[in-house]
Design an enzyme around this catalytic site. Structure first.
Site, PDB file in Angstrom:
ATOM      1  N   THR A   1      41.266  37.751  40.835  1.00  0.00           N
ATOM      2  CA  THR A   1      41.113  39.173  40.532  1.00  0.00           C
ATOM      3  C   THR A   1      42.330  39.709  39.787  1.00  0.00           C
ATOM      4  OG1 THR A   1      42.142  39.890  42.610  1.00  0.00           O
ATOM      5  CG2 THR A   1      39.763  39.524  42.636  1.00  0.00           C
ATOM      6  N   ASP A   2      42.152  40.865  39.168  1.00  0.00           N
ATOM      7  CA  ASP A   2      43.281  41.568  38.579  1.00  0.00           C
ATOM      8  C   ASP A   2      43.271  43.003  39.098  1.00  0.00           C
ATOM      9  OD1 ASP A   2      41.503  43.153  37.078  1.00  0.00           O
ATOM     10  OD2 ASP A   2      41.653  41.873  35.325  1.00  0.00           O
ATOM     11  N   GLN A   3      44.190  43.824  38.609  1.00  0.00           N
ATOM     12  CA  GLN A   3      44.323  45.151  39.208  1.00  0.00           C
ATOM     13  C   GLN A   3      43.159  46.076  38.857  1.00  0.00           C
ATOM     14  OE1 GLN A   3      48.104  46.699  37.901  1.00  0.00           O
ATOM     15  NE2 GLN A   3      47.196  47.717  36.153  1.00  0.00           N
ATOM     16  N   MET A   4      42.238  45.633  37.978  1.00  0.00           N
ATOM     17  CA  MET A   4      41.012  46.400  37.746  1.00  0.00           C
ATOM     18  C   MET A   4      40.059  46.203  38.930  1.00  0.00           C
ATOM     19  SD  MET A   4      39.250  46.403  33.935  1.00  0.00           S
ATOM     20  CE  MET A   4      40.674  46.414  32.843  1.00  0.00           C
ATOM     21  N   GLY A   5      40.411  45.273  39.835  1.00  0.00           N
ATOM     22  CA  GLY A   5      39.603  45.047  41.026  1.00  0.00           C
ATOM     23  C   GLY A   5      38.453  44.081  40.795  1.00  0.00           C
TER      24      GLY A   5
END
Lengths: 140, 140, 140, 140
Positions: free
Chosen positions: D16-20
């Site tokens: 995952t990344d911080q965009m969820g």
């Protein structure tokens, strides 16, 4: 996750580096999978902890000792232990084996703290704590 | 790598996870960059070690203590120390800072052994050893 | 990011695989860096778009044609173009070179759409759009 | 790999990344797993191709169209097709689904060429070719 607290992971081509073995940082990704499945087997769904309890469980310390390389397409078997359980934090230890040869590839550990959405440490929720207490090694 | 043994790395979107901070395993990738640039500044080109000396320097132990999160687009500054130098092995220690705030984000360490193409430990080549001796902390 | 829309990235050991070259998925991480720096040079800070505008710019399509391998410790140079600009979406194209040899290693492209926090497509904010219009190739 | 050419992968926190949601480059790692298991089910062991035949099968083109996000802890199901088979090259196409909802998350493709240890294209070995011919879509 099998009944004996192990999880199996097949080494991906992406995991290797030009030394022909698994790149050292990638073991830490495996540890994440191992502890997630360890918790799931206890009835603790980490995704729900984040979504419903609005808590998270970041790593505050991690280590790994590499004894023998893991190679492409190997199946590694990771055994997870809950080695410490405290008010707001806990520790896992891991052993990583080559499934075919039974060779121990690495030992590792991670320490975690429960934090809320303001990133403050919080007491481990009672329901989770009671499930963890049954399996923590430090109690024995 | 600057003159003070530091290297700067900008946090990539790929480095983050859904907690909104850098995923813990990715710090170990940064350590690789930090020690490579540390060696380069001493006149030691790791690529040549592999290609010309037919040696490599795998990690046999790694650890990291996480004190504060690194976030997307932050510039982190990593300071590298050579903390131990032995016959066939060496140890680095690292401090990771947020460049803008000077906050210490993490401390880390890695231990390495020189191996040949048969994966046997070998004595550190003399030329490399003499360059390392000048900067090792354990000599001081 | 240099004045000619290029960014330089040194290949990390972590980027390589056991074929001895950069693993194909990692080129897409480089593209993210290239377009972020392309936007920054135009005065568009992607981090602010997410934090202040509450918008994000996910990838809806990506492609890469690999012509020659990138290797460990190489410096690759990525040139970024804004190839299309539409109401809610835009497209980048990229050329990846070996900096030392000038060899073209890959061509790539990504298509993006501006979305709000409900993940609905939204018109590109006027301030951003006017900066992008100056450099879009499809206008010329 | 199931009998219907699908493989299941659980989304890791690391993906995952911080965009969820899952970071776009990580889908290409999944494609590697999908085609490896597709080949394995046909009786083609990619590891042996590298080790015994001294051939490899690098990606020369890759693309992905992202339709809906994959999220942490989701199980994605990837269906693989052999869409083209030529003298020295082949193409796979992939569909990525959310296993629980059956939603199509992405379509993707990769093109590969067989190369020898000098990185020259070579004819697909007869034994491999005859196994591939049975399943290639372009023959039908």
């Amino acid at each position: 996750m099998n009944m004996d607290n192990t999880v199996e992971i097949r080494v991906r081509y992406a995991d290797t580096d030009q030394m022909g073995v698994v790149y050292y940082a990638n073991y830490f990704v495996w540890l994440e999978i191992a502890r997630t499945e360890f918790l799931r087997q206890l009835g603790i769904d980490y995704k729900s902890i984040e979504e419903k309890e609005r808590l998270s469980l970041p790593v505050i310390e991690a280590w790994c000792r590499y004894k023998a390389p893991a190679c492409y397409d190997d199946i590694v078997l990771i055994r997870t232990y809950l080695s410490q359980l405290r008010n707001t934090s806990l520790e896992f230890e891991y052993e990583i084996f080559n499934k075919k040869t039974n060779q121990l590839l690495a030992k590792a550990g991670t320490q975690h703290v429960f934090i809320n959405s303001q990133r403050r440490p919080v007491k481990i929720p009672e329901k989770i704590n009671s499930l963890l207490e049954k399996v923590v090694l430090s109690n024995k």
